[in-house]
Write a protein that holds these residues in place. Structure first.
Motif, PDB file in Angstrom:
ATOM      1  N   TYR A 288       0.816  -1.226   0.000  1.00 22.64           N
ATOM      2  CA  TYR A 288       0.000   0.000   0.000  1.00 22.64           C
ATOM      3  C   TYR A 288       0.851   1.277   0.000  1.00 22.64           C
ATOM      4  N   LEU A 289       2.033   1.224   0.666  1.00 26.01           N
ATOM      5  CA  LEU A 289       2.872   2.430   0.720  1.00 26.01           C
ATOM      6  C   LEU A 289       3.374   2.803  -0.676  1.00 26.01           C
ATOM      7  N   GLN A 290       3.793   1.785  -1.392  1.00 30.21           N
ATOM      8  CA  GLN A 290       4.260   1.987  -2.761  1.00 30.21           C
ATOM      9  C   GLN A 290       3.110   2.506  -3.634  1.00 30.21           C
ATOM     10  N   GLN A 291       1.911   1.988  -3.383  1.00 27.28           N
ATOM     11  CA  GLN A 291       0.756   2.418  -4.173  1.00 27.28           C
ATOM     12  C   GLN A 291       0.436   3.888  -3.909  1.00 27.28           C
ATOM     13  N   ILE A 292       0.546   4.304  -2.640  1.00 40.09           N
ATOM     14  CA  ILE A 292       0.314   5.724  -2.316  1.00 40.09           C
ATOM     15  C   ILE A 292       1.306   6.579  -3.091  1.00 40.09           C
ATOM     16  N   GLU A 293       2.564   6.140  -3.105  1.00 43.94           N
ATOM     17  CA  GLU A 293       3.614   6.876  -3.787  1.00 43.94           C
ATOM     18  C   GLU A 293       3.342   6.960  -5.295  1.00 43.94           C
ATOM     19  N   THR A 294       2.917   5.842  -5.876  1.00 42.23           N
ATOM     20  CA  THR A 294       2.614   5.822  -7.317  1.00 42.23           C
ATOM     21  C   THR A 294       1.507   6.814  -7.662  1.00 42.23           C
ATOM     22  N   VAL A 295       0.467   6.832  -6.813  1.00 47.68           N
ATOM     23  CA  VAL A 295      -0.648   7.757  -7.065  1.00 47.68           C
ATOM     24  C   VAL A 295      -0.142   9.198  -6.984  1.00 47.68           C
ATOM     25  N   ARG A 296       0.682   9.477  -5.976  1.00 50.61           N
ATOM     26  CA  ARG A 296       1.204  10.844  -5.839  1.00 50.61           C
ATOM     27  C   ARG A 296       2.040  11.228  -7.053  1.00 50.61           C
ATOM     28  N   GLN A 297       2.872  10.291  -7.502  1.00 55.49           N
ATOM     29  CA  GLN A 297       3.717  10.575  -8.667  1.00 55.49           C
ATOM     30  C   GLN A 297       2.881  10.831  -9.913  1.00 55.49           C
ATOM     31  N   THR A 298       1.864   9.978 -10.107  1.00 49.74           N
ATOM     32  CA  THR A 298       1.032  10.144 -11.305  1.00 49.74           C
ATOM     33  C   THR A 298       0.296  11.473 -11.250  1.00 49.74           C
ATOM     34  N   LEU A 299      -0.180  11.841 -10.061  1.00 51.04           N
ATOM     35  CA  LEU A 299      -0.866  13.132  -9.925  1.00 51.04           C
ATOM     36  C   LEU A 299       0.069  14.270 -10.295  1.00 51.04           C
ATOM     37  N   SER A 300       1.315  14.155  -9.885  1.00 51.51           N
ATOM     38  CA  SER A 300       2.219  15.253 -10.199  1.00 51.51           C
ATOM     39  C   SER A 300       2.563  15.249 -11.692  1.00 51.51           C
ATOM     40  N   GLU A 301       2.574  14.063 -12.285  1.00 51.56           N
ATOM     41  CA  GLU A 301       2.830  13.972 -13.727  1.00 51.56           C
ATOM     42  C   GLU A 301       1.755  14.709 -14.535  1.00 51.56           C
ATOM     43  N   ILE A 302       0.517  14.709 -14.030  1.00 49.96           N
ATOM     44  CA  ILE A 302      -0.530  15.417 -14.763  1.00 49.96           C
ATOM     45  C   ILE A 302      -0.857  16.759 -14.094  1.00 49.96           C
ATOM     46  N   GLN A 303       0.122  17.246 -13.351  1.00 51.89           N
ATOM     47  CA  GLN A 303       0.031  18.565 -12.701  1.00 51.89           C
ATOM     48  C   GLN A 303      -1.205  18.734 -11.811  1.00 51.89           C
ATOM     49  N   ALA A 304      -1.564  17.652 -11.120  1.00 54.44           N
ATOM     50  CA  ALA A 304      -2.719  17.752 -10.224  1.00 54.44           C
ATOM     51  C   ALA A 304      -2.274  17.672  -8.766  1.00 54.44           C
ATOM     52  N   ASP A 305      -0.970  17.791  -8.523  1.00 52.29           N
ATOM     53  CA  ASP A 305      -0.479  17.613  -7.155  1.00 52.29           C
ATOM     54  C   ASP A 305      -0.724  18.824  -6.265  1.00 52.29           C
ATOM     55  N   THR A 306      -1.229  19.913  -6.854  1.00 51.20           N
ATOM     56  CA  THR A 306      -1.497  21.076  -6.019  1.00 51.20           C
ATOM     57  C   THR A 306      -2.947  21.113  -5.527  1.00 51.20           C
ATOM     58  N   VAL A 307      -3.760  20.185  -6.024  1.00 51.86           N
ATOM     59  CA  VAL A 307      -5.160  20.118  -5.584  1.00 51.86           C
ATOM     60  C   VAL A 307      -5.194  19.590  -4.142  1.00 51.86           C
ATOM     61  N   PRO A 308      -5.953  20.223  -3.234  1.00 47.99           N
ATOM     62  CA  PRO A 308      -6.028  19.709  -1.864  1.00 47.99           C
ATOM     63  C   PRO A 308      -6.548  18.271  -1.846  1.00 47.99           C
ATOM     64  N   HIS A 309      -6.039  17.470  -0.944  1.00 45.39           N
ATOM     65  CA  HIS A 309      -6.523  16.089  -0.916  1.00 45.39           C
ATOM     66  C   HIS A 309      -6.694  15.553   0.503  1.00 45.39           C
ATOM     67  N   ILE A 310      -7.553  14.546   0.586  1.00 46.61           N
ATOM     68  CA  ILE A 310      -7.784  13.846   1.846  1.00 46.61           C
ATOM     69  C   ILE A 310      -7.353  12.409   1.630  1.00 46.61           C
ATOM     70  N   LEU A 311      -6.486  11.905   2.503  1.00 48.57           N
ATOM     71  CA  LEU A 311      -6.038  10.521   2.394  1.00 48.57           C
ATOM     72  C   LEU A 311      -7.052   9.631   3.107  1.00 48.57           C
ATOM     73  N   CYS A 312      -7.495   8.594   2.409  1.00 43.94           N
ATOM     74  CA  CYS A 312      -8.599   7.814   2.944  1.00 43.94           C
ATOM     75  C   CYS A 312      -8.306   6.314   2.810  1.00 43.94           C
ATOM     76  N   PHE A 313      -8.098   5.638   3.939  1.00 44.51           N
ATOM     77  CA  PHE A 313      -7.786   4.205   3.924  1.00 44.51           C
ATOM     78  C   PHE A 313      -9.075   3.398   3.905  1.00 44.51           C
ATOM     79  N   ASN A 314      -9.260   2.630   2.843  1.00 42.52           N
ATOM     80  CA  ASN A 314     -10.487   1.841   2.673  1.00 42.52           C
ATOM     81  C   ASN A 314     -10.241   0.383   3.078  1.00 42.52           C
ATOM     82  N   LYS A 315     -11.313  -0.387   3.128  1.00 40.80           N
ATOM     83  CA  LYS A 315     -11.288  -1.834   3.431  1.00 40.80           C
ATOM     84  C   LYS A 315     -10.810  -2.124   4.855  1.00 40.80           C
TER      85      LYS A 315
END
Ligand SMILES: Nc1nc2c(ncn2[C@@H]2O[C@H](COP(=O)(O)OP(=O)(O)OP(=O)(O)O)[C@@H](O)[C@H]2O)c(=O)[nH]1
Ligand SMILES: [Mg+2]
Length: 362
Positions: A288-315
């Motif tokens: 899951y830690l690696q997955q969080i990192e991947t999502v963050r990286q992809t968001l920054s790749e599409i310049q969406a890393d400045t959008v406010p976010h809430i981290l939400c652990f499911n399941k």
């Protein structure tokens, strides 16, 4: 379709990482509907330019698995087109790279016109440089110096066709995107917007359904969602009701093929051009830690890393108490819930509500 999964560990790379990646390749393969005969991780000292893993290792595969009776070998690493062909010639079976596999899954799951066009564009962009590889080989069979053999002419034509099609689709997509951009601008002016973003299979669609009582398709498959859906969500609180538009989005994956990110740019932007991102995490996934990192990286790749976010652990319904407490300690400001049992769902609603109340008053 009977397939063999293959991952190649070069030199001193961490085999543990390959184990996790192999499990994901297995999930992708099952999602594509193929039957897995076996999974192998092969260590090599150095990459062989011709076959990537070396002629001897390929020979071992041929003997051990009787590869001509397999339908395909799926390789984790992004090997070149000529390496693919060299292995195919030796094993007498088709070789598919992970990128190609993901493209096939996207093709299977695309529903709307725009998603289908985006997938086709990604496939063509993947194909085009690979036609060049084939050209080198074909040029060997041409006639005399300066003359073009039949192979090369055919290839030239194929390439031209592919380029023309890429141009056509890009033009159509651009026109559609213009409309989308305008609609989005209007929407952003009129409504609050929230997007559910996260690694594939994290439970975004499940959470979307739980929050909005919608019936978006939920499946234990990777990339079940390719087309985005939006619904109104009413939130009640002491400052009166607030209405937001909630959007379910396409999932991310480690090493998301670049051609896919490019082709899906309009869909990604559509979903991510938003006031607030809920980053949904599958809390029971071992990586899951690696997955969080991947999502963050992809968001920054599409310049969406400045959008406010809430981290939400499911399941969290699947977590042991000790794991749960440990996660809470590690991520004190995150939300922990279950889309399945609806536990703590109201806390997330409250957080979204507070976000917009504060936004309005600032
Ligand atoms: N136990 C449990 N299972 C869940 C929960 N949320 C989702 N799931 C399961 O996880 C799997 C994936 O759920 P989806 O909602 O399709 O996940 P997604 O993030 O939309 O996945 P993609 O669209 O493929 O990227 C399904 O089998 C769900 O039933 C949860 O809170 N608890
Ligand atoms: Mg989904």
């Amino acid at each position: 379709m009977k397939v063999l999964l293959l991952s190649i560990v070069e030199g001193k790379e961490n085999p543990l990482f390959h184990q996790v990646a192999m499990e994901e390749l297995e999930d992708l393969t099952k999602t594509a509907g193929y039957d897995i005969v076996d999974k192998v991780i092969i260590p090599i000292r150095a990459i062989d330019p011709k076959t990537y893993l070396g002629r001897g290792k390929v020979e071992e595969l041929v003997h051990f698995y009787d590869t001509s009776h397999l339908d395909a070998i799926i390789i984790q690493q992004e090997i070149s087109a000529s390496q693919v062909r060299a292995i195919e010639e030796q094993t007498l079976c088709e070789v598919i790279t992970r990128t190609e596999l993901i493209l096939r899954i996207f093709a299977l799951h695309a529903q709307t016109r725009i998603a289908k066009m985006q997938v086709e564009l990604a496939q063509l962009n993947y194909l085009l440089p690979r036609l060049v590889g084939k050209g080198k080989e074909m040029s060997r069979i041409r006639g005399g110096i300066g003359m073009r053999g039949p192979g090369e002419q055919k290839l030239e034509m194929e390439r031209r066709l592919v380029r023309r099609r890429i141009y056509q689709i890009s033009q159509r997509l651009e026109a559609l995107e213009k409309g989308m951009r305008e609609r989005r601008k209007r929407r952003r002016r009129l409504h609050h917007s929230v997007a559910l973003v996260g690694y594939t299979n994290a439970g975004k669609s499940s959470l979307f359904n739980a929050l909005t009582h919608a019936q978006v398709c939920v499946e234990d498959k990777l990339f079940a969602t390719l087309d985005t859906t939006s619904r109104r969500l009413w939130l009640t609180g002491e400052r009166g009701d607030i209405q937001v538009i909630l959007t379910d989005t396409v999932g991310f994956i480690q090493d998301l093929p670049h051609t896919l990110v490019e082709s899906f740019r309009s869909t990604l932007l559509e979903t991510i051009d938003t006031d607030l991102i809920i980053h949904v995490v599958n809390s029971v996934h071992p990586a899951y830690l690696q997955q969080i990192e991947t999502v963050r990286q992809t968001l920054s790749e599409i310049q969406a890393d400045t959008v406010p976010h809430i981290l939400c652990f499911n399941k969290i319904d699947l977590l042991e108490t000790e794991q749960y407490l440990d996660l809470r300690r590690r991520f004190p400001s995150a939300y922990f819930l279950s889309a399945k049992t609806k536990e703590n769902l109201s806390l997330l609603r409250e957080a979204i509500y507070q976000f917009f109340v504060q936004k309005e008053s600032s």
